[in-house]
Scaffold this active site. Structure first.
Site, PDB file in Angstrom:
ATOM      1  N   ASP A 179       8.686 -11.937  -2.744  1.00 45.02           N
ATOM      2  CA  ASP A 179       7.840 -10.743  -2.787  1.00 45.02           C
ATOM      3  C   ASP A 179       7.560 -10.571  -4.272  1.00 45.02           C
ATOM      4  O   ASP A 179       8.452 -10.162  -5.029  1.00 45.02           O
ATOM      5  CB  ASP A 179       8.564  -9.522  -2.232  1.00 45.02           C
ATOM      6  N   HIS A 180       6.344 -10.900  -4.694  1.00 48.83           N
ATOM      7  CA  HIS A 180       6.137 -11.001  -6.147  1.00 48.83           C
ATOM      8  C   HIS A 180       6.296  -9.650  -6.847  1.00 48.83           C
ATOM      9  O   HIS A 180       6.484  -9.607  -8.055  1.00 48.83           O
ATOM     10  CB  HIS A 180       4.812 -11.699  -6.485  1.00 48.83           C
ATOM     11  N   HIS A 242       5.510  -5.135  -0.222  1.00 46.23           N
ATOM     12  CA  HIS A 242       5.569  -4.644  -1.602  1.00 46.23           C
ATOM     13  C   HIS A 242       5.991  -3.168  -1.703  1.00 46.23           C
ATOM     14  O   HIS A 242       6.880  -2.813  -2.466  1.00 46.23           O
ATOM     15  CB  HIS A 242       4.221  -4.813  -2.307  1.00 46.23           C
TER      16      HIS A 242
HETATM   17  C1  BG6 Z   1      -0.806  -9.626  -2.469  1.00 44.19           C
HETATM   18  C2  BG6 Z   1      -1.727  -9.107  -1.417  1.00 44.19           C
HETATM   19  O1  BG6 Z   1       0.472  -9.845  -1.949  1.00 44.19           O
HETATM   20  O2  BG6 Z   1      -0.705  -8.651  -3.499  1.00 44.19           O
HETATM   21  C3  BG6 Z   1      -3.093  -8.822  -2.001  1.00 44.19           C
HETATM   22  O3  BG6 Z   1      -1.840 -10.080  -0.388  1.00 44.19           O
HETATM   23  C4  BG6 Z   1      -2.976  -7.875  -3.176  1.00 44.19           C
HETATM   24  O4  BG6 Z   1      -3.966  -8.281  -1.012  1.00 44.19           O
HETATM   25  C5  BG6 Z   1      -1.940  -8.375  -4.161  1.00 44.19           C
HETATM   26  O5  BG6 Z   1      -4.251  -7.798  -3.803  1.00 44.19           O
HETATM   27  C6  BG6 Z   1      -1.671  -7.345  -5.247  1.00 44.19           C
HETATM   28  O6  BG6 Z   1      -0.827  -7.899  -6.228  1.00 44.19           O
HETATM   29  P1  BG6 Z   1      -0.897  -7.403  -7.731  1.00 44.19           P
HETATM   30  O7  BG6 Z   1       0.207  -8.132  -8.417  1.00 44.19           O
HETATM   31  O8  BG6 Z   1      -2.254  -7.748  -8.253  1.00 44.19           O
HETATM   32  O9  BG6 Z   1      -0.685  -5.914  -7.693  1.00 44.19           O
END
Ligand code: BG6
Ligand code: NDP
Length: 486
Positions: A179-180, A242
């Protein structure tokens, strides 16, 4: 500030889907940045794997283009690019067939001191095939790790099935579910702020916290990912993973140590303590078109779609610490600004010795995830000057870029940190199987509810804070969302 870079063990990292969007935009640029930071040992190698027929040179050319597109100019030099590319190899492989697997087996180094990591950056439908073939061809062994991208299933049943498939070939300690958001610097800072200071923790409960807001606002639409997104929507795409992770880090009890199972046990307890959500506490939205900006329906090429590109909800964590403190969460696409933040809104002081005329202000701790990562604590002071006691709210503002010196603006991106954690064998910032299942167990009935009620999302204009109805979630309780600022 001196940045400390701890080199990792030698590794062979295979990126399945090494020619895809995620690899080109995030994983490979992240590896390059770790390389120039000195964190990749001399004998570390990255092996791209996908069906496209390429040799090492062809792949290096493709990755060179990706670096030029996705790494900031000041981090690029011909010398560094060439040195990084020399660590890259490529194997043409079909996850669903036998082609390429023998070659991959031969490419891997037969040395117990070399970590073997396999990044599944391909469509989720291929995860099972990859796990099986890695096992079948004896490419992955007891010391190997696999990294699994999201989405991890689309409901509890599919997540359980995927966990079971992976468990046939890999032990839980070998599976890194990404989960980044957990790799974002400020998200980890949330834990440092909570558990590294004596200041906040005594107040971190329903007695002192009026409510908590979590906002992840994006300006982008669903763009080229319409096919995937329309089957997911904001609930599956963002909330189940997230936003849930952010909520867990805010709400969890202090783990005994910053270690994988200690942290994940506490997060799991939060997810299990989440109450079902009443239909009246959910607002779903879908962006309209405006001028040249296409509507959601245009983006997904389905004029009838009822998938939400925005969602706001009021949640309750049913335990001693949080009973009575609502958590308001919202996320959406094509909103006014890219702004992700968590706001902890404390209660009013119990009594004003200055009288109501002096005014009252609540302390709000705002943790900004992006952009301008940092924190602000609103503190009440006296308005300067004569004329009696009037109170004003002033921010104690800390931007990481300013506070942490020259490197502050070079905060590592989520993916580079997480990939290095895989090589190090540290699962703290990855989701455990039971955590993912618990998150789906809470999410499923909510989605089933609005599907059964056949609800349409509210339309909202792009460039706003989402549908008006979302404001009502808080207004009806005399609260308001924090502003999404352009
Ligand atoms: C991804 C989603 O996991 O996270 C995307 O699939 C979203 O829809 C993105 O745009 C948002 O990540 P960040 O790091 O740009 O906030
Ligand atoms: P892409 O469609 O851009 O890339 C898919 C990759 O898989 C390509 O390299 C493709 O190469 C390869 N591939 C496809 N079929 C096979 C096969 N049978 N055998 C071997 N390789 C194959 O996808 P993304 O990079 O966007 O996404 C990858 C994963 O990451 C998905 O699970 C996605 O959900 C997830 N993800 C992506 C995000 C993003 O921003 N892109 C964000 C968060 C998660 P080739 O055609 O040559 O085989």
């Amino acid at each position: 500030m001196v940045s400390r870079v701890i080199p990792v063990d030698p590794f062979d990292l295979v990126i399945f889907g090494g020619t895809g969007d995620l690899a080109r935009r995030k994983i490979l640029p992240g590896l390059y940045r770790r390389f120039i930071a000195g964190q990749m040992p001399e004998d570390a190698r990255v092996i791209g794997a996908a069906r496209s027929e390429l040799d090492d040179e062809g792949y290096r050319k493709d990755v060179r283009d990706a670096l030029k597109e996705f790494v900031s100019k000041r981090a690029l030099s011909e010398e560094n690019i060439a040195a990084f590319l020399s660590r890259l190899h490529y194997v043409s492989i079909d996850a669903k067939g036998e082609g390429g697997w023998k070659k991959l087996a031969q490419t891997m180094r037969d040395d117990d001191d070399v970590v073997r990591a396999f990044y599944f950056s391909v469509a989720p439908s291929l995860f099972g095939d990859l796990a099986e073939r890695l096992h079948l061809h004896k490419i992955a062994g007891a010391n190997s790790r696999i990294v699994v991208e999201k989405p991890f299933g689309r409901d509890l049943e599919s997540a359980k099935a995927l966990n079971a498939t992976l468990a046939e070939h890999f032990d839980e300690t070998q599976i890194y579910r990404i989960d980044h958001y957990l790799g974002k610097e400020t998200v980890q800072n949330l834990m440092a702020v909570r558990f590294g200071n004596v200041l906040f923790e005594p107040l971190w409960n329903a007695q002192y916290v009026d409510h908590i807001q979590i906002t992840v606002a994006e300006t982008v639409g669903v763009g080229g990912r319409g096919g995937y997104y329309d089957k997911s929507g904001a609930m599956r795409d963002m909330v189940q993973n997230h936003l849930m992770q952010l909520l867990c880090l805010i709400a969890m009890e202090p783990p005994s140590r910053f270690e994988p199972d200690a942290v994940r046990d506490e997060k799991l307890k939060v997810i299990r303590a989440l109450e079902p959500v009443e239909p009246g506490d959910i607002v779903r939205g879908q962006y309209e078109g405006k001028g040249k900006t296409p509507s959601y329906h245009d983006d997904v090429e389905d004029g009838e779609s009822r998938t939400e590109s925005f969602i706001a909800m009021k949640l309750h964590v049913s335990n001693w610490r949080w009973a009575g403190t609502p958590f308001y969460v919202r996320t959406g696409k094509r909103l006014k600004a890219r702004q992700s933040e968590i706001a902890v809104v404390f209660k009013d002081a119990p009594h004003s010795i200055f009288g109501e005329a002096a005014g009252r202000h609540r302390n709000i701790l705002t943790i900004r995830l992006q952009p301008n990562e940092g924190m602000t604590l609103g503190v009440t002071i006296k308005e300067p000057g004569p004329g009696g006691m009037r109170l004003v709210d002033v921010p104690l503002d800390m931007s990481f870029a300013d506070a942490l010196g020259p490197e502050g603006d070079e905060i590592p991106e989520a993916y580079e940190r997480l990939v290095m954690d895989v090589v190090r064998g540290n699962q703290t910032l990855f989701m455990r199987g039971d955590e993912v299942e618990a998150a789906w167990a809470w999410t499923d009935p909510i989605i089933e509810g609005w599907t059964k009620r056949d609800e349409r999302p509210f339309a909202y204009e792009p460039g706003t804070a989402g549908p008006e109805e979302s404001a009502m979630l808080l207004h009806r309780e005399d609260r308001r969302w924090r502003e999404i600022k352009e």
